[in-house]
Design a protein around this motif. Structure first.
Motif, short mmCIF file in Angstrom:
data_model
loop_
_atom_site.label_atom_id
_atom_site.label_comp_id
_atom_site.label_asym_id
_atom_site.label_seq_id
_atom_site.Cartn_x
_atom_site.Cartn_y
_atom_site.Cartn_z
N UNK A 125 19.62 -37.86 1.62
CA UNK A 125 18.55 -37.06 2.21
C UNK A 125 18.38 -35.71 1.55
N UNK A 126 19.46 -35.09 1.11
CA UNK A 126 19.32 -33.78 0.47
C UNK A 126 18.51 -33.90 -0.82
N UNK A 127 18.74 -34.97 -1.57
CA UNK A 127 17.94 -35.19 -2.80
C UNK A 127 16.47 -35.36 -2.47
N UNK A 128 16.17 -36.09 -1.39
CA UNK A 128 14.77 -36.26 -1.01
C UNK A 128 14.16 -34.93 -0.58
N UNK A 129 14.89 -34.15 0.20
CA UNK A 129 14.38 -32.85 0.64
C UNK A 129 14.12 -31.95 -0.56
N UNK A 130 15.02 -31.95 -1.51
CA UNK A 130 14.85 -31.13 -2.71
C UNK A 130 13.63 -31.59 -3.52
N UNK A 131 13.45 -32.91 -3.60
CA UNK A 131 12.31 -33.45 -4.36
C UNK A 131 11.00 -33.06 -3.70
N UNK A 132 10.95 -33.10 -2.39
CA UNK A 132 9.73 -32.72 -1.67
C UNK A 132 9.45 -31.23 -1.85
N UNK A 133 10.48 -30.42 -1.69
CA UNK A 133 10.31 -28.97 -1.82
C UNK A 133 9.86 -28.58 -3.22
N UNK A 156 12.38 -35.38 7.70
CA UNK A 156 11.46 -34.76 6.75
C UNK A 156 10.38 -33.97 7.50
N UNK A 157 9.86 -34.55 8.57
CA UNK A 157 8.84 -33.84 9.35
C UNK A 157 9.40 -32.56 9.96
N UNK A 158 10.63 -32.62 10.44
CA UNK A 158 11.26 -31.43 11.02
C UNK A 158 11.41 -30.33 9.99
N UNK A 159 11.78 -30.71 8.76
CA UNK A 159 11.98 -29.72 7.70
C UNK A 159 10.66 -29.20 7.16
N UNK A 160 9.63 -30.06 7.12
CA UNK A 160 8.34 -29.68 6.53
C UNK A 160 7.23 -29.91 7.56
N UNK A 186 4.44 -42.20 16.23
CA UNK A 186 3.11 -41.80 16.67
C UNK A 186 2.96 -40.29 16.77
N UNK A 187 4.04 -39.57 17.09
CA UNK A 187 3.95 -38.13 17.28
C UNK A 187 4.40 -37.34 16.05
N UNK A 188 4.52 -38.03 14.90
CA UNK A 188 5.03 -37.37 13.69
C UNK A 188 3.92 -36.92 12.73
N UNK A 189 2.68 -36.99 13.17
CA UNK A 189 1.54 -36.54 12.36
C UNK A 189 1.53 -37.23 11.00
N UNK A 190 1.57 -38.55 11.02
CA UNK A 190 1.48 -39.36 9.81
C UNK A 190 0.01 -39.61 9.50
N UNK A 191 -0.38 -39.36 8.26
CA UNK A 191 -1.80 -39.45 7.91
C UNK A 191 -2.29 -40.89 7.83
N UNK A 192 -1.49 -41.80 7.29
CA UNK A 192 -1.86 -43.21 7.19
C UNK A 192 -0.62 -44.03 6.87
N UNK A 193 -0.74 -45.34 7.08
CA UNK A 193 0.32 -46.28 6.72
C UNK A 193 -0.28 -47.38 5.87
N UNK A 194 0.25 -47.53 4.65
CA UNK A 194 -0.18 -48.61 3.76
C UNK A 194 0.66 -49.86 3.99
N UNK A 195 -0.01 -50.99 4.03
CA UNK A 195 0.60 -52.32 3.95
C UNK A 195 1.90 -52.44 4.76
#
Length: 339
Positions: A125-133, A156-160, A186-195
């Protein structure tokens, strides 16, 4: 003079690509070079392992199908029910567009948001957080279809909290898993879900009815017939020039989607700047943009595409192939050679 050459070229990724179908640290696409007395143009055919496409199939398609007469008369390659042939048609069509004397007019962008950027999956998870940041994008796409989907996405939503997040499950959920996961997000403010699933129109219609998050289809919708079959079941579709057979065929799919009141995400495979640039005239026609392919590559074989306000900009005529790619073409016998 007419010379046509096709070569496979390995595209190394900056970060290994993990999706529900498997993992890879490179893709090997096929590039097409067309030389005439006046111009040199290029096309790209995407090799997609989870579609069952190989570079050998694409090379055979191009060698068997393209003729000098087709090029001189500006004929199209009709797309048939074959993924390799569709990818081959995209390469041919892109190269033909590049042979035009001038770039086609590009409409002004209607997009209020830039492209998303795909964050490679890892259990670290730390690698993912760093990649997003560090990615520099305000919209990201997260690959789903993994055991830790809900926990990972919530962290990820909590951090960003202000980040726009899109999900792509690549059919990695079962129907029951999709119902449960979507309910928890549903409450995580996801813009869309593909496939989310590999399912029938009826199953996807039920899933869509349970979700406040728009569900859109990628792998499921390849053709106009597919679109018509699923039109009443989801909110939108993903359009890619590679899986459509080129920009013109992709535009027809977008126009048909509009008739059915479906939103469109203009996206790409793991592709170079060449493939993404060929799609740019379609960008103003689409609600969402996901054209980050070149930014995922460790060494893009073309230069000349730029990203401004998170949207790619450029024309086929402005692109320059790398010396390494030119060496590949120079050392490969042409599939067509006429004085």
């Amino acid at each position: 003079m007419l010379e046509v050459t096709a070569v496979p070229a390995k595209l190394m990724l900056k970060t290994p690509f993990h999706i529900a179908h498997g993992s890879s640290d490179y893709r090997e696409n096929v590039f097409l070079q067309m030389k005439t007395d006046k111009k040199i143009a290029y096309g790209e055919a995407t090799v997609v392992p989870y579609y069952g496409v190989t570079k050998e199939q694409i090379l055979e398609d191009l060698q068997r199908t393209i003729t000098p007469e087709m090029i001189r008369e500006n004929q199209t390659l009709e797309v048939v029910n074959s993924f390799s042939y569709t990818m081959s048609a995209c390469a041919y069509t892109t190269a033909m567009l590049g042979l035009q004397e001038k770039a086609p007019d590009q409409p002004s962008s209607n997009s209020v948001r830039g492209s998303s950027f795909t964050i490679a999956y890892t259990s670290d998870m730390q690698r993912m957080m760093d990649a997003i940041a560090g990615c520099g994008f305000s919209t990201i796409k997260l690959k789903a279809g993994f055991p830790d989907d809900v926990q990972r996405i919530k962290l990820i939503r909590e951090r960003f909290p202000d980040l726009r997040i899109r999900l792509d499950a690549n059919q990695g959920w079962s129907f029951s898993e999709a119902c449960s996961i979507i309910e928890q997000l549903q409450d995580q403010n996801i813009e869309l879900i593909e496939e989310p699933i590999e399912g029938s129109p009826e199953a996807l219609k039920v899933l869509s009815s349970l979700s406040t998050i728009p569900i859109i289809l990628d792998e499921t919708v390849q053709t106009l017939d597919d679109l018509k079959r699923y039109a009443g079941s989801v909110s939108g579709i993903v359009v890619k020039t590679a899986k459509s057979g080129g920009p013109q065929a992709a535009k027809r799919l977008i126009e048909e989607a509009e008739k059915h009141s479906l939103d469109v995400l203009l996206s790409c495979m793991v592709e170079s700047s060449l493939a993404v640039t060929s799609a740019l005239t379609l960008e103003p026609l689409c609600r969402w943009i996901d054209l980050d392919g070149p930014m995922l590559l460790a060494d893009d074989p073309f230069s000349g595409l730029t990203y401004r306000n998170e949207l790619p900009e450029g024309t086929l005529q402005e692109l320059t192939p790398s010396p390494k790619l030119l060496e590949l073409f120079a050392s490969t016998p042409p599939i067509i050679l006429e004085p």
